[in-house]
Motif scaffolding. Structure first.
Motif, short mmCIF file in Angstrom:
data_model
loop_
_atom_site.label_atom_id
_atom_site.label_comp_id
_atom_site.label_asym_id
_atom_site.label_seq_id
_atom_site.Cartn_x
_atom_site.Cartn_y
_atom_site.Cartn_z
N CYS A 1 0.45 -15.14 -15.56
CA CYS A 1 0.06 -15.90 -14.35
C CYS A 1 -1.15 -15.28 -13.68
CB CYS A 1 1.23 -15.96 -13.36
SG CYS A 1 2.60 -16.94 -13.98
N LYS A 2 -1.19 -13.96 -13.65
CA LYS A 2 -2.34 -13.27 -13.04
C LYS A 2 -3.61 -13.59 -13.83
CE LYS A 2 -0.54 -9.12 -12.97
NZ LYS A 2 -0.54 -7.65 -12.92
N SER A 3 -3.48 -13.63 -15.15
CA SER A 3 -4.66 -13.89 -15.98
C SER A 3 -5.21 -15.30 -15.70
CB SER A 3 -4.36 -13.71 -17.46
OG SER A 3 -3.59 -14.80 -17.93
N LEU A 4 -4.34 -16.20 -15.25
CA LEU A 4 -4.78 -17.57 -14.93
C LEU A 4 -5.33 -17.67 -13.51
CD1 LEU A 4 -1.82 -19.63 -16.44
CD2 LEU A 4 -4.05 -19.21 -17.47
N GLY A 5 -5.03 -16.67 -12.68
CA GLY A 5 -5.57 -16.71 -11.32
C GLY A 5 -4.54 -16.60 -10.21
N ALA A 6 -3.27 -16.40 -10.56
CA ALA A 6 -2.27 -16.22 -9.50
C ALA A 6 -2.55 -14.91 -8.77
CB ALA A 6 -0.86 -16.19 -10.09
N ASN A 7 -2.38 -14.91 -7.45
CA ASN A 7 -2.55 -13.64 -6.72
C ASN A 7 -1.32 -13.26 -5.89
OD1 ASN A 7 -3.09 -15.66 -4.91
ND2 ASN A 7 -5.24 -15.19 -4.71
N ALA A 8 -0.22 -13.98 -6.09
CA ALA A 8 1.06 -13.57 -5.49
C ALA A 8 2.18 -13.91 -6.47
CB ALA A 8 1.28 -14.28 -4.16
N LEU A 9 3.04 -12.94 -6.70
CA LEU A 9 4.15 -13.13 -7.63
C LEU A 9 5.47 -12.97 -6.90
CD1 LEU A 9 3.02 -10.84 -10.65
CD2 LEU A 9 2.51 -13.27 -10.32
N VAL A 10 6.35 -13.96 -7.07
CA VAL A 10 7.72 -13.84 -6.56
C VAL A 10 8.57 -13.39 -7.75
CG1 VAL A 10 9.71 -15.12 -5.65
CG2 VAL A 10 7.39 -15.73 -4.91
N MET B 1 -11.43 -6.59 -7.94
CA MET B 1 -10.37 -7.61 -8.04
C MET B 1 -9.45 -7.56 -6.82
SD MET B 1 -7.79 -8.21 -11.25
CE MET B 1 -6.28 -7.78 -10.41
N ASN B 2 -9.08 -8.72 -6.36
CA ASN B 2 -8.17 -8.77 -5.20
C ASN B 2 -6.81 -8.20 -5.54
OD1 ASN B 2 -9.89 -9.85 -3.38
ND2 ASN B 2 -9.32 -11.98 -3.80
N LYS B 3 -6.18 -7.68 -4.50
CA LYS B 3 -4.85 -7.10 -4.67
C LYS B 3 -3.82 -8.22 -4.95
CE LYS B 3 -1.79 -4.06 -2.06
NZ LYS B 3 -0.65 -4.91 -1.74
N ILE B 4 -2.89 -7.91 -5.82
CA ILE B 4 -1.81 -8.85 -6.10
C ILE B 4 -0.69 -8.64 -5.08
CG2 ILE B 4 0.12 -9.21 -7.72
CD1 ILE B 4 -2.18 -10.56 -8.85
N ILE B 5 -0.19 -9.72 -4.52
CA ILE B 5 0.91 -9.63 -3.57
C ILE B 5 2.23 -9.75 -4.34
CG2 ILE B 5 2.06 -10.85 -1.66
CD1 ILE B 5 -0.83 -11.87 -0.91
N ILE B 6 3.10 -8.78 -4.15
CA ILE B 6 4.42 -8.86 -4.80
C ILE B 6 5.45 -9.20 -3.72
CG2 ILE B 6 6.16 -7.67 -6.20
CD1 ILE B 6 3.44 -7.96 -7.64
N SER B 7 6.14 -10.31 -3.96
CA SER B 7 7.08 -10.85 -2.98
C SER B 7 8.47 -10.95 -3.62
CB SER B 7 6.57 -12.22 -2.51
OG SER B 7 7.31 -12.70 -1.42
N PRO B 8 9.25 -9.86 -3.57
CA PRO B 8 10.57 -9.89 -4.21
C PRO B 8 11.49 -10.90 -3.52
CG PRO B 8 9.88 -7.63 -3.79
CD PRO B 8 8.94 -8.53 -3.04
N SER B 9 12.21 -11.66 -4.33
CA SER B 9 13.15 -12.65 -3.78
C SER B 9 14.51 -12.01 -3.57
CB SER B 9 13.29 -13.82 -4.75
OG SER B 9 14.44 -14.57 -4.39
N ILE B 10 14.99 -12.05 -2.34
CA ILE B 10 16.29 -11.43 -2.04
C ILE B 10 17.46 -12.25 -2.56
CG2 ILE B 10 15.50 -10.08 -0.05
CD1 ILE B 10 16.88 -12.33 1.72
N LEU B 11 17.15 -13.40 -3.17
CA LEU B 11 18.24 -14.21 -3.74
C LEU B 11 19.05 -13.41 -4.77
CD1 LEU B 11 19.39 -17.08 -3.64
CD2 LEU B 11 17.84 -17.71 -5.50
N SER B 12 18.39 -12.49 -5.45
CA SER B 12 19.08 -11.69 -6.46
C SER B 12 19.59 -10.36 -5.90
CB SER B 12 18.15 -11.40 -7.64
OG SER B 12 17.78 -12.60 -8.26
N SER B 13 19.50 -10.17 -4.59
CA SER B 13 19.92 -8.88 -4.02
C SER B 13 21.40 -8.91 -3.67
CB SER B 13 19.09 -8.58 -2.77
OG SER B 13 19.48 -9.41 -1.70
N ASP B 14 21.90 -7.79 -3.18
CA ASP B 14 23.30 -7.67 -2.78
C ASP B 14 23.41 -8.13 -1.32
OD1 ASP B 14 25.82 -6.96 -2.03
OD2 ASP B 14 25.57 -4.80 -2.43
N PHE B 15 23.94 -9.33 -1.11
CA PHE B 15 23.97 -9.91 0.24
C PHE B 15 24.90 -9.14 1.18
CE2 PHE B 15 22.10 -14.44 0.30
CZ PHE B 15 21.08 -14.07 -0.55
#
Ligand code: DX5
Ligand code: ZN
Length: 213
Positions: free
Chosen positions: A185-194, A1-15
């Protein structure tokens, strides 16, 4: 199985501490850094622009996954490309008549080009462009704010999208992603999660990121 890309959104980070936040994500094993650009027109919120991308580029080697939620994206591609974006995703709805030109503009800088759709936009609208892009970003909330509730019906568009895919393409989902919705989402075929709120609301970032894999 292909690796899942995890892309954290900095919108919720401490600016006030962006560099520290990026280091926390690196240490936690993030694959990309998701940067939400909003203009107060395309979405009812304002966030950050190319100068911030340029500063972040100096403090990380992780790919910068820039999500443009703006009108006239073609006007700003150059700025974001020269500031260090690695992936530039724009919204189909922002300029439906010029999608091909905008993709070409992004590819002209040798970057990955992504096309995103809002919850009410059907997959069929972007099928003609699949051959030209590297990534489809399916919004699973109305774009504009972090911390909203996941819309399952939007994730279900992945099933339809898969029917038309004939080459390697990244299917990224964004909005309300946590360990459970991400799994769905992964079960449906997503390979990158924000994920923004889910990751930054936990003290152990590594654990949070691993729970999405
Ligand atoms: C919403 C943004 C998202 C947002 C996700 O318009 O595109 O990237 O930061 O935030 P969460 O994961 O909190 O829904
Ligand atoms: Zn986003």
């Amino acid at each position: 199985m292909n690796k899942i890309i995890i892309s954290p959104s900095i919108l919720s980070s401490d600016f006030a501490n962006l560099e520290k936040e990026i280091k926390r994500l690196e240490d936690g094993g993030a694959d990309w850094i998701h940067i939400d650009v909003m203009d107060g027109h395309f979405v009812p919120n304002l966030t950050i622009g190319a100068p911030v991308v340029k500063s972040l580029k100096k403090v990380t080697r992780l790919p910068l996954d820039v999500h443009l939620m703006i009108d006239n994206p073609q006007k700003y591609i150059k700025d974001f490309a020269l500031s260090g974006a690695d992936i530039i995703t724009f919204h189909y709805e922002s300029n439906p008549g010029n999608v091909v030109e905008i993709i070409k503009l992004i590819k002209g800088y040798n970057l990955k080009a992504g096309l995103s759709i809002k919850p009410k936009t059907e997959i069929i609208k972007i099928i003609p462009y699949l051959k030209d892009i590297d990534l489809v970003l399916i919004m699973t909330v109305e774009p504009g704010f972090g911390g909203q509730k996941f819309m399952e019906e939007c994730a279900n568009k992945i099933k339809e999208l898969k029917k038309y895919i004939t080459k390697e393409i990244i299917i990224e989902v964004d909005g309300g992603i946590n360990d459970k919705t991400g799994q769905y989402c992964k079960s449906l075929g997503a390979n990158a999660l924000v994920a923004g709120n889910y990751i930054f609301s936990q003290s152990d970032i590594k654990l949070a990121i691993n729970s999405l894999r």
